[in-house]
Design an enzyme around this catalytic site. Sequence first.
Site, PDB file in Angstrom:
ATOM      1  N   TYR A  22       0.801  -1.222   0.000  1.00 31.40           N
ATOM      2  CA  TYR A  22       0.000   0.000   0.000  1.00 31.40           C
ATOM      3  C   TYR A  22       0.837   1.278   0.000  1.00 31.40           C
ATOM      4  O   TYR A  22       0.288   2.375  -0.083  1.00 31.40           O
ATOM      5  CB  TYR A  22      -0.966  -0.001   1.183  1.00 31.40           C
ATOM      6  CG  TYR A  22      -2.211  -0.808   0.896  1.00 31.40           C
ATOM      7  CD1 TYR A  22      -3.081  -0.423  -0.122  1.00 31.40           C
ATOM      8  CD2 TYR A  22      -2.505  -1.957   1.605  1.00 31.40           C
ATOM      9  CE1 TYR A  22      -4.213  -1.165  -0.409  1.00 31.40           C
ATOM     10  CE2 TYR A  22      -3.641  -2.710   1.327  1.00 31.40           C
ATOM     11  CZ  TYR A  22      -4.493  -2.305   0.309  1.00 31.40           C
ATOM     12  OH  TYR A  22      -5.614  -3.039   0.029  1.00 31.40           O
TER      13      TYR A  22
ATOM     14  N   GLU B   1      -5.948 -28.224  12.031  1.00 30.34           N
ATOM     15  CA  GLU B   1      -6.113 -27.396  10.838  1.00 30.34           C
ATOM     16  C   GLU B   1      -6.980 -26.175  11.080  1.00 30.34           C
ATOM     17  O   GLU B   1      -6.625 -25.061  10.683  1.00 30.34           O
ATOM     18  CB  GLU B   1      -6.732 -28.244   9.717  1.00 30.34           C
ATOM     19  CG  GLU B   1      -7.094 -27.443   8.472  1.00 30.34           C
ATOM     20  CD  GLU B   1      -7.852 -28.267   7.442  1.00 30.34           C
ATOM     21  OE1 GLU B   1      -8.437 -27.662   6.534  1.00 30.34           O
ATOM     22  OE2 GLU B   1      -7.865 -29.516   7.539  1.00 30.34           O
TER      23      GLU B   1
ATOM     24  N   ASP C 217      -8.519 -32.138   7.975  1.00 25.43           N
ATOM     25  CA  ASP C 217      -9.646 -32.752   7.266  1.00 25.43           C
ATOM     26  C   ASP C 217      -9.138 -33.825   6.314  1.00 25.43           C
ATOM     27  O   ASP C 217      -8.019 -33.743   5.796  1.00 25.43           O
ATOM     28  CB  ASP C 217     -10.404 -31.698   6.445  1.00 25.43           C
ATOM     29  CG  ASP C 217     -11.267 -30.791   7.299  1.00 25.43           C
ATOM     30  OD1 ASP C 217     -11.564 -31.155   8.453  1.00 25.43           O
ATOM     31  OD2 ASP C 217     -11.631 -29.703   6.804  1.00 25.43           O
TER      32      ASP C 217
END
Length: 366
Positions: free
Chosen positions: A103, A189, A241
């Site tokens: 930025y 996770e 997962d």
Amino acid sequence: MEGKFQISDTTNLLRKIKDFTRSIVEDLAEGKSPEISINRFRNYCNDPEADCFCSSDEPKGREILTLRKTSQTYRIDMLLRVLLIVQQLLQENRHGSKRDIYYMHPSAFKAQSVVDRAIADICILFKCSRYNLNVVSVGNGLVMGWLKFREAGRKFDCLSSLNTAFPVPVLVEEVEDVVSLADYILVVEKETVFQRLANDMFCKTNRCIVVTGRGYPDVSTRRFLRLLMEKLQIPVHCLVDCDPYGFEILATYRFGSMQMAYDIESLRAPEMKWLGAFPSDSEIYGVPQQCLLPLTEEDKKRTEAMLLRCYLKREMPQWRLELETMLKRGVKFEIEALSVHSLSFLSEVYIPSKIRSESLPVTNLI
């Protein structure tokens, strides 16, 4: 970064930056095109049969940037712009994120990826880490459990409230006085699983440290995990997962990422064990059929690509078998699906039993 990339002396780094920029200016003054040699690193190749040396942290080639190539002019320009900002951060003893840097000149940089690449090039050129450049990550990770430490003078006492989430420190290289009574580290996770364990008072009944990167782990979380491994010398387990994205996260913790292969030694957890969830867990723990989701075409392509990574065949063939099993069965499921039996099934049954066994299940390839 540790080892050959470590530059703790800011004055020395500033001198190297000055010498580098001076050489660029001198070449231009003499009418010559500067040449910038940047080593290239990778932590894997896509040929499981290759006799490669991807596990080595040595360069795997190099790239020469020159103004004679129009396609490289912009990249050199952006590298020098970012280097100027880094020099200012070091001189003023301030820190900034990659997003802060973007930025400062958004119209010039055009995209965050341009800044990311420039920072990686600078780290490779000067054999240092982002931390040495005073470029820090915006921390996203959480930690709880049997641990206390100090970071830049601030005290983090997780021991005083075992199941309360504390932010993973951003200035990991300034962490000191690490004290722990934990038997192991558990990396999960997702934040939802982390909060489930906190609600179940998991760390009160299990002497451990729980860490989450809240999805794909940032640099601070990975570096902090590596620091804990080095300081505490205790086992590290990972729960993700049972899907390609979860496996990608597991692989990032264990082997590092391709994007930061140049800094791999300080960012990977080489002794990490995969706790689950495995494809076979759906049968072993009775996951309902409605919780098993079909792999999408994108899932299949991602899985097939991961199976080609050389480190799986070389270092973790059992992990590769599990990945093949998931692809063969064609289904995936989330960790939370294991809670179908009871809300506390993960914390009271699944994780403790996995920790006790500390081994992968025998996969029934079907």
